[in-house]
Write a protein that holds these residues in place. Structure first.
Motif, PDB file in Angstrom:
ATOM      1  N   GLN A   1     -54.258  91.592  60.479  1.00 45.54           N
ATOM      2  CA  GLN A   1     -55.431  91.262  61.563  1.00 45.54           C
ATOM      3  C   GLN A   1     -56.848  91.766  60.476  1.00 45.54           C
ATOM      4  O   GLN A   1     -56.244  92.054  59.785  1.00 45.54           O
ATOM      5  CB  GLN A   1     -55.284  92.267  62.554  1.00 45.54           C
ATOM      6  N   VAL A   2     -57.914  90.973  60.550  1.00 42.93           N
ATOM      7  CA  VAL A   2     -59.089  91.109  60.142  1.00 42.93           C
ATOM      8  C   VAL A   2     -59.673  92.234  60.852  1.00 42.93           C
ATOM      9  O   VAL A   2     -59.475  92.298  61.887  1.00 42.93           O
ATOM     10  CB  VAL A   2     -59.210  89.859  60.562  1.00 42.93           C
ATOM     11  N   ASN A   3     -60.290  92.838  59.908  1.00 47.75           N
ATOM     12  CA  ASN A   3     -61.840  93.610  60.340  1.00 47.75           C
ATOM     13  C   ASN A   3     -63.560  93.191  59.704  1.00 47.75           C
ATOM     14  O   ASN A   3     -62.712  91.579  59.372  1.00 47.75           O
ATOM     15  CB  ASN A   3     -61.341  95.176  59.602  1.00 47.75           C
ATOM     16  N   THR A   4     -63.991  94.183  60.338  1.00 50.67           N
ATOM     17  CA  THR A   4     -65.233  93.213  60.164  1.00 50.67           C
ATOM     18  C   THR A   4     -65.349  93.221  59.102  1.00 50.67           C
ATOM     19  O   THR A   4     -65.017  93.930  57.805  1.00 50.67           O
ATOM     20  CB  THR A   4     -66.468  94.525  61.253  1.00 50.67           C
TER      21      THR A   4
ATOM     22  N   ASP B   1     -64.499  91.060  56.902  1.00 46.52           N
ATOM     23  CA  ASP B   1     -63.315  90.656  55.987  1.00 46.52           C
ATOM     24  C   ASP B   1     -63.232  88.642  55.448  1.00 46.52           C
ATOM     25  O   ASP B   1     -64.142  88.262  57.066  1.00 46.52           O
ATOM     26  CB  ASP B   1     -61.751  90.228  56.984  1.00 46.52           C
TER      27      ASP B   1
ATOM     28  N   TYR C   1     -56.160  87.021  64.114  1.00 43.04           N
ATOM     29  CA  TYR C   1     -56.932  88.078  64.025  1.00 43.04           C
ATOM     30  C   TYR C   1     -57.052  89.546  64.518  1.00 43.04           C
ATOM     31  O   TYR C   1     -57.900  90.059  64.348  1.00 43.04           O
ATOM     32  CB  TYR C   1     -58.494  87.900  64.878  1.00 43.04           C
ATOM     33  N   TYR C   2     -55.571  89.327  65.539  1.00 41.85           N
ATOM     34  CA  TYR C   2     -55.336  90.876  66.054  1.00 41.85           C
ATOM     35  C   TYR C   2     -54.495  91.480  66.136  1.00 41.85           C
ATOM     36  O   TYR C   2     -53.970  92.303  65.919  1.00 41.85           O
ATOM     37  CB  TYR C   2     -55.826  90.758  67.518  1.00 41.85           C
TER      38      TYR C   2
ATOM     39  N   VAL D   1     -65.313  87.448  69.364  1.00 41.23           N
ATOM     40  CA  VAL D   1     -65.283  87.323  67.997  1.00 41.23           C
ATOM     41  C   VAL D   1     -67.031  86.425  67.493  1.00 41.23           C
ATOM     42  O   VAL D   1     -66.995  85.541  67.904  1.00 41.23           O
ATOM     43  CB  VAL D   1     -64.555  86.926  66.754  1.00 41.23           C
TER      44      VAL D   1
ATOM     45  N   THR E   1     -67.533  85.252  57.008  1.00 37.46           N
ATOM     46  CA  THR E   1     -66.953  86.358  57.076  1.00 37.46           C
ATOM     47  C   THR E   1     -66.872  86.974  58.945  1.00 37.46           C
ATOM     48  O   THR E   1     -67.908  87.038  60.123  1.00 37.46           O
ATOM     49  CB  THR E   1     -67.027  87.645  56.443  1.00 37.46           C
TER      50      THR E   1
ATOM     51  N   TYR F   1     -68.145  90.282  63.887  1.00 37.76           N
ATOM     52  CA  TYR F   1     -67.762  91.310  64.649  1.00 37.76           C
ATOM     53  C   TYR F   1     -66.895  91.196  65.300  1.00 37.76           C
ATOM     54  O   TYR F   1     -66.448  89.453  65.615  1.00 37.76           O
ATOM     55  CB  TYR F   1     -69.023  90.844  66.570  1.00 37.76           C
ATOM     56  N   LYS F   2     -66.112  92.093  65.856  1.00 36.57           N
ATOM     57  CA  LYS F   2     -65.545  91.374  66.484  1.00 36.57           C
ATOM     58  C   LYS F   2     -65.159  92.695  67.736  1.00 36.57           C
ATOM     59  O   LYS F   2     -65.408  93.991  67.618  1.00 36.57           O
ATOM     60  CB  LYS F   2     -64.198  92.575  65.294  1.00 36.57           C
TER      61      LYS F   2
ATOM     62  N   THR G   1     -63.399  94.623  70.818  1.00 37.57           N
ATOM     63  CA  THR G   1     -62.069  96.094  70.884  1.00 37.57           C
ATOM     64  C   THR G   1     -61.599  95.749  72.617  1.00 37.57           C
ATOM     65  O   THR G   1     -60.885  96.351  72.925  1.00 37.57           O
ATOM     66  CB  THR G   1     -61.756  97.115  70.662  1.00 37.57           C
TER      67      THR G   1
END
Length: 270
Positions: free
Chosen positions: A20-23, A25, A122-123, A133, A140, A143-144, A146
């Motif tokens: 998954q990706v984070n803010t 990335d 993504y998750y 998102v 990049t 914002y992701k 939750t």
């Protein structure tokens, strides 16, 4: 052998969870077919701020929260040519279910079908739907979310505002003006009932922007005035300007500035 199999299973499982990706990335790319049967790629919007609503067409809370994405997230920014909103159906439901989803939620931005893989990208799983998102103009993740869309709308809007401000502050007025006029494809397209048209003038000009049907009959005059050089945006509501009488189909919009004329087509779906 049993221990080896258990070890391999654990490795594979942990890898899938971590995928998954984070803010901050790089946002994973994708290409899907829209509800209007057009191929849409994330790369189509390079240089723009992109909002993504991960939803399930048959998901009850997604149906409840869909109007929030339209009214509180999309509409405040819809006339900004540096902003795009996309809905990705992560339940891979049939077209009919997505048509019903659009009808019940009132969403007017582009909906993409069979997009479960992007939720995993993504998750890291296929169960984190009803999420927001925001992707920055540089590609990049800005914002992701939750939680469900109704829990973080303010944060999403703040992220979009922040990313759009970075674009506007990096562009000086008059920089990179084209040698002639330019006319962009309207967005969204197809549309119902509103769409945004944008164009750029390389110098101050008398400007005319009109909409015609395919028989050449004038439908609406959107601009008829002298304007300074720069980028311009105009919003057109087909329902308001025509009293709701326009049928679904293809229309032409034509820009005239000085002795230059540019024309493009757009599709109204009712």
């Amino acid at each position: 052998m049993k221990n080896l199999l258990l070890f391999l299973f654990a490795v594979l499982f942990s890898t899938s969870v971590m995928a998954q990706v984070n803010t901050g990335d790089e946002a994973p790319g994708f290409t899907y077919t829209s509800l209007e049967n057009e191929e849409v790629s994330l790369s189509d919007f390079d240089g723009k701020v992109v909002y993504i609503f991960f939803y399930g067409a048959g998901c009850p809370h997604c149906l409840d929260n869909g109007p929030i994405t339209e009214e509180d997230i999309y509409q405040p920014f819809m006339e900004n040519t540096n902003f795009v909103a996309l809905g990705l159906d992560t339940w891979n439901d049939p077209t009919s279910a997505n048509q019903n989803f659009r009808s019940e939620t009132g969403i007017t931005y582009t909906l993409l079908l069979n997009a479960r893989q992007s939720l995993i990208d993504y998750y890291g799983n296929a169960s984190a739907y009803d999420r927001s998102v925001v992707i920055s103009a540089d590609g990049t993740v800005a914002y992701k979310g939750t939680g469900f869309v109704d829990t973080d709308t303010d944060q999403v809007v703040a992220a979009i505002e922040s990313e759009l401000s970075k674009i506007s502050t990096s562009q000086e007025p008059g920089d990179d003006l084209p040698k002639g006029i330019t006319l962009a494809q309207n967005y969204p397209n197809p549309f119902n009932p509103s769409t945004t048209l944008s164009y750029t003038l390389n110098e101050a000009s008398q400007v005319s922007l009109k909409v015609y049907n395919m028989l050449g009959a004038e439908i609406a005059t959107l601009v008829n005035e002298r304007q300074p050089a720069g980028q311009k945006t105009v919003s057109w509501n087909a329902l308001t300007s025509s009293g709701g009488a326009l049928p679904s189909g293809m229309y032409i919009y034509q820009l005239k500035a000085g002795n230059q004329v540019l024309t493009k087509k757009m599709t109204l779906i009712k």
